[in-house]
Design an enzyme around this catalytic site. Structure first.
Site: not given
Length: 662
Positions: A25, A27, A29, A31-32, A47, A146
Site C-alpha cells: 500500500a 499513502g 506519508m 509506503t508499505v 514501512k 491517529d
C-alpha cells in the site's frame, strides 16, 4: 502502466538484510512493502516514510530521523497480541523505515469498503481488540494520536477460509508515527494537525493537546463508522470537517441505522464527548464499558424492530434484529482475549467432587503407611530427610550463599580489580566524580559498602575519582557585576567585591580585574575578588614630555597632583628636559595622585684638546675634527698662543672654542 514495475525499491536489499518483494500500500506519508528477512528467513512488512506530505524533504531532516528513531525504540518495547510488533528501524536513501510483523489479512478500511457496515457483534468484537491494543500503549505511556480504520489490521483465520469477523484477530499499527512526524514539523510548518480529520478529537483541533482521551474519541468515531457505514461529519475542506468535531456532538448511530440498541448509542456518546474530561479516562476504561455493553446486549434478548423506508410509501416493519453477545469463549483459542478474573493458564479448576476423591485417596495412603513398622520407619526417615533438607535450605538461603563485601575504598582501580577477583566478585563502574583527597582512578565509593552482606560472586559497583577538580578561572573582565557573579557562581566559586578603582576605558560598575587573574587554576569553593570600575577619574594628566623640569613641576602642583623625585637619564636632550612621564598624558587620575618623570641629565661631557703652539690653521682643523666650532682672533697665519675653554676642559659636545693667534 503497472506502478510496481516503476517502483525502484522492488527487488532492492535494505541494510544488507531485507529484500523488498512487493508493494502492499502507498499513502500520503509512507509506503508499505512485503520483504524477506534474509537473515532469519521470514516475511516481514517494511514501512518507508517519504516526504510527499508536509514540508519538502522532511524525511531527510536530522530532527525527524532522530525523533523517528526514538519513537521506534519506544514502540518496539510495546508487546501485545493486538499490536503489530516492530522488529527494526533505520534509514535507506535518506528515508526512515520500520520493519514490522507481517500480518496476513486486510485493513479495517478494506473490510468497510467491501461490507459498508458491520453487525453490532462484529463491530464490538473489533472494537474490543482495538482497545486492548491501545490500552496496552496507554499503560506504557504512549498515545497513538491517529486511530482510524487504515491503522487497524484484520488478520486472516488460521484455517485460511472465510471467517466471521467475531473470530478474527485485530492488530493496531503505527503507534507513535504521527507524534514523530508532528515533532519534526513544529518548527517549520506552523504546528500542523497531524491526524486524520474524520477521526480527530476536538482538543487536537483547538490547541494541539493529545492524551489517552484523544485515542478514546477516535476509537468512538471508528465504532460509529462500523455501525453506520459512514463517518459523522463531511465537508468540502478538511478544516471544515475538523471544526465540526469542535462545534457539534456526534449523532447517535441509531438515527442512521434504525433498530440499533440504545446501549450502542450510549457507548458511542460516552466515547465521543467534546469535553475530554467527560470521556472514559483511557482505552482501558472504555474497554471495560465495551465488555459491559456486550454482556448487557447478550443478556437482554430484546428484539428491536427495524423500520426501512419504502419508495412513495410509509415505513413498514422489517424483521427484528437480534444482537448476540460476543464472548471470548465463542472464539477460536488463537483469537481469544483474556477474560477479567479468568484462572491462570495451566491451572485446573477442581470439579465439585474432586475434594471427596482426594480425601479418600489420602486416607487410604495413610492407613497403608502407618499400618506396619516398616511403613512407620519409612515415614520417620522421610521426615528426618525433609528436616535436614529444610535446615540446609534455610542455612543456604539465609547465610550460606552470602559473603562479606571487601573494603575497596581509596584503592587504585588496579588494586580494587585484583582484590575483587581474589574474592570472586564482579565489578561495574558508575560515572566518575572529582574528589579532593583521593587521586585519579582511586575508589571514592562502593556499593554494597565494605563488610556488608553480598551474594558470593556478586557484583560490586564502584565510583572512581577524577582527582581534585581544577579549572582555569573564567575571564569576566568587561562584564557587569551581576553577569560576572552569575558566571563565577555557576563555576562553583565564591564571589567577593574588592575596592573599586578608576578606569579610563571601562564604565562604572564593570569588572576591571579579578584576584586571582583570569586563566589561573582554581578549584570549586575558591574565593574570587572582583574589582569594579569607578569610571574615568576626574583629573586628566597633561603632556609634560619636552618641557623643562621646573615648568612641569609647576603644572603638576597646579592640578593638585604630587611629583615624585624625578629620575635622571643620559640623553642628547638638554639637561632637565622631561623625557617621559607616568601616568601617560590623557590618563584620568584623582587628586593627590603621584606623577613620575624621567628627566635628561644633559649630553655626555668631552675634553677639549690642546692646540696651543700649533699653527693657527692646524689648531682649527684639530678642534673641528672633534666637533668643536672654532673662532679665530688676531692673525690667522700665526701660531696659537691661547684657547678658551682651555685644554682638557670637560664641556658638552659642540661647545664653541676660541683661539688667539699672533
Amino acid at each position: 502502466m503497472d506502478t510496481q514495475v516503476a517502483d525502484t525499491l522492488l527487488g532492492s536489499l535494505i541494510d544488507g538484510r531485507y529484500r523488498i518483494r512487493g508493494r502492499v500500500a502507498r499513502g500520503g506519508m509512507a509506503t508499505v512493502y512485503t520483504a524477506t528477512d534474509e537473515r532469519l528467513e521470514r516475511t516481514v512488512a517494511v514501512k518507508i516514510i517519504h516526504s510527499t506530505q508536509g514540508p519538502p524533504g522532511r524525511a531527510g531532516l536530522a530532527s525527524f530521523v532522530d525523533r523517528f528513531a526514538d519513537e521506534a525504540k519506544t514502540i518496539a518495547r510495546l508487546t501485545h497480541p493486538n499490536v503489530v510488533a516492530v522488529y527494526d528501524q533505520g534509514t535507506h536513501a535518506g528515508m526512515p523505515y520500520l520493519v514490522m510483523e507481517y500480518v496476513r489479512g486486510r485493513t479495517l478500511r478494506e473490510v468497510l469498503t467491501e461490507r459498508r457496515r458491520l453487525n453490532p457483534d462484529e463491530a464490538l468484537a473489533i472494537t474490543e481488540q482495538m482497545l486492548a491494543a491501545v490500552a496496552a500503549a496507554h499503560r506504557a505511556g504512549l498515545v497513538h494520536r491517529d486511530v482510524k480504520p487504515e491503522n487497524v489490521l484484520v488478520a486472516e483465520a488460521p484455517s485460511g477460509g472465510p471467517a466471521n469477523l467475531v473470530d478474527s484477530v485485530v492488530k493496531v499499527t503505527d503507534f507513535g508515527l504521527a507524534r514523530a512526524v508532528e515533532a519534526s514539523t513544529d518548527h517549520d510548518s506552523g504546528n500542523q494537525l497531524m491526524a486524520t480529520v474524520a477521526y480527530v478529537a476536538p482538543e487536537l483541533v483547538t490547541d494541539g493537546r493529545a492524551g489517552p482521551r484523544t485515542d478514546v474519541y477516535s476509537t468512538g468515531i471508528v465504532l460509529f463508522e462500523m455501525l453506520t457505514g459512514r463517518v459523522p461529519y463531511e465537508g468540502d475542506r478538511p478544516i471544515d470537517i475538523a471544526w465540526q468535531h469542535v462545534d457539534r456532538d456526534v449523532p447517535a448511530p441509531s438515527t442512521l441505522v434504525p433498530g440499533l440498541p440504545r446501549a450502542l448509542d450510549d457507548l458511542v456518546a460516552r466515547a465521543t464527548r467534546r469535553d475530554p474530561a467527560a470521556r472514559p479516562a483511557d482505552a482501558g476504561a472504555l474497554l471495560t464499558e465495551v465488555r459491559a455493553a456486550q454482556d448487557g446486549l447478550g443478556n437482554s434478548n430484546t428484539h428491536t424492530a427495524m423500520l426501512s423506508p419504502v419508495a412513495d410509501g410509509p415505513a413498514v416493519s422489517q424483521p427484528t434484529m437480534v444482537v448476540a453477545t460476543v464472548r471470548p469463549t465463542e472464539r477460536p483459542s488463537w483469537a481469544r482475549l483474556p477474560e477479567a478474573g479468568a484462572p491462570a493458564r495451566g491451572r485446573r479448576r477442581a470439579a465439585p467432587d474432586d475434594g471427596e476423591h482426594l480425601g479418600s485417596r489420602l486416607g487410604t495412603l495413610r492407613t497403608r503407611l502407618l499400618g506396619d513398622s516398616n511403613g512407620r520407619l519409612a515415614v520417620a526417615a522421610v521426615v528426618v530427610v525433609l528436616g535436614l533438607v529444610a535446615a540446609l535450605g534455610g542455612w543456604w538461603f539465609g547465610v550460606g550463599r552470602y559473603s562479606t563485601t571487601p573494603e575497596l575504598m581509596s584503592m587504585s582501580k588496579a588494586e580494587a580489580e585484583a582484590q575483587a577477583a581474589q574474592g570472586g566478585f564482579t565489578l561495574r563502574y558508575t560515572d566518575p566524580r572529582h574528589d579532593e583527597q583521593i587521586p585519579r582512578d582511586g575508589v571514592v565509593a562502593q556499593d554494597p559498602a565494605s563488610a556488608a552482606r553480598i551474594l558470593k560472586g556478586g557484583t560490586i559497583t564502584l565510583t572512581l575519582s577524577l582527582g581534585p577538580a581544577r579549572f582555569p578561572l573564567p575571564d569576566v573582565v568587561g562584564k557587569e557585576f551581576d553577569l560576572a557573579e552569575a558566571d563565577l557562581v555557576s563555576a562553583q566559586l565564591e564571589v567577593a567585591k574588592g575596592t573599586a578603582r578608576y578606569d579610563d576605558s571601562l564604565p562604572e560598575g564593570v569588572v576591571v580585574a579579578t584576584k586571582p587573574e583570569a586563566g589561573k587554576e582554581v578549584k570549586p569553593g575558591d574565593k574570587i575578588t572582583v574589582i569594579l570600575s569607578k569610571g574615568r577619574a576626574p583629573i586628566t594628566v597633561p603632556n609634560l614630555v619636552g618641557k623643562n623640569l621646573n615648568e612641569a613641576r609647576a603644572q603638576i602642583a597646579q592640578l593638585g597632583l604630587v611629583l615624585v623625585e624625578p629620575t635622571y637619564k643620559q640623553s642628547d636632550k638638554p639637561r632637565d628636559e622631561v623625557l617621559g612621564q607616568s601616568p601617560a598624558d590623557g590618563s584620568g587620575v584623582e587628586k593627590g595622585a603621584q606623577v613620575r618623570l624621567e628627566v635628561s641629565e644633559g649630553p655626555p661631557q668631552v675634553a677639549v684638546p690642546r692646540v696651543v703652539d700649533l699653527p693657527c690653521q692646524q689648531g682649527k682643523q684639530v678642534l673641528e675634527s672633534q666637533g668643536f666650532p672654532v673662532e679665530i682672533q688676531f692673525n690667522p697665519e700665526a701660531f696659537v698662543r691661547f684657547q678658551n675653554p682651555p685644554e682638557n676642559a670637560q664641556v658638552p659636545p659642540g661647545t664653541p672654542v676660541t683661539i688667539g693667534c699672533f
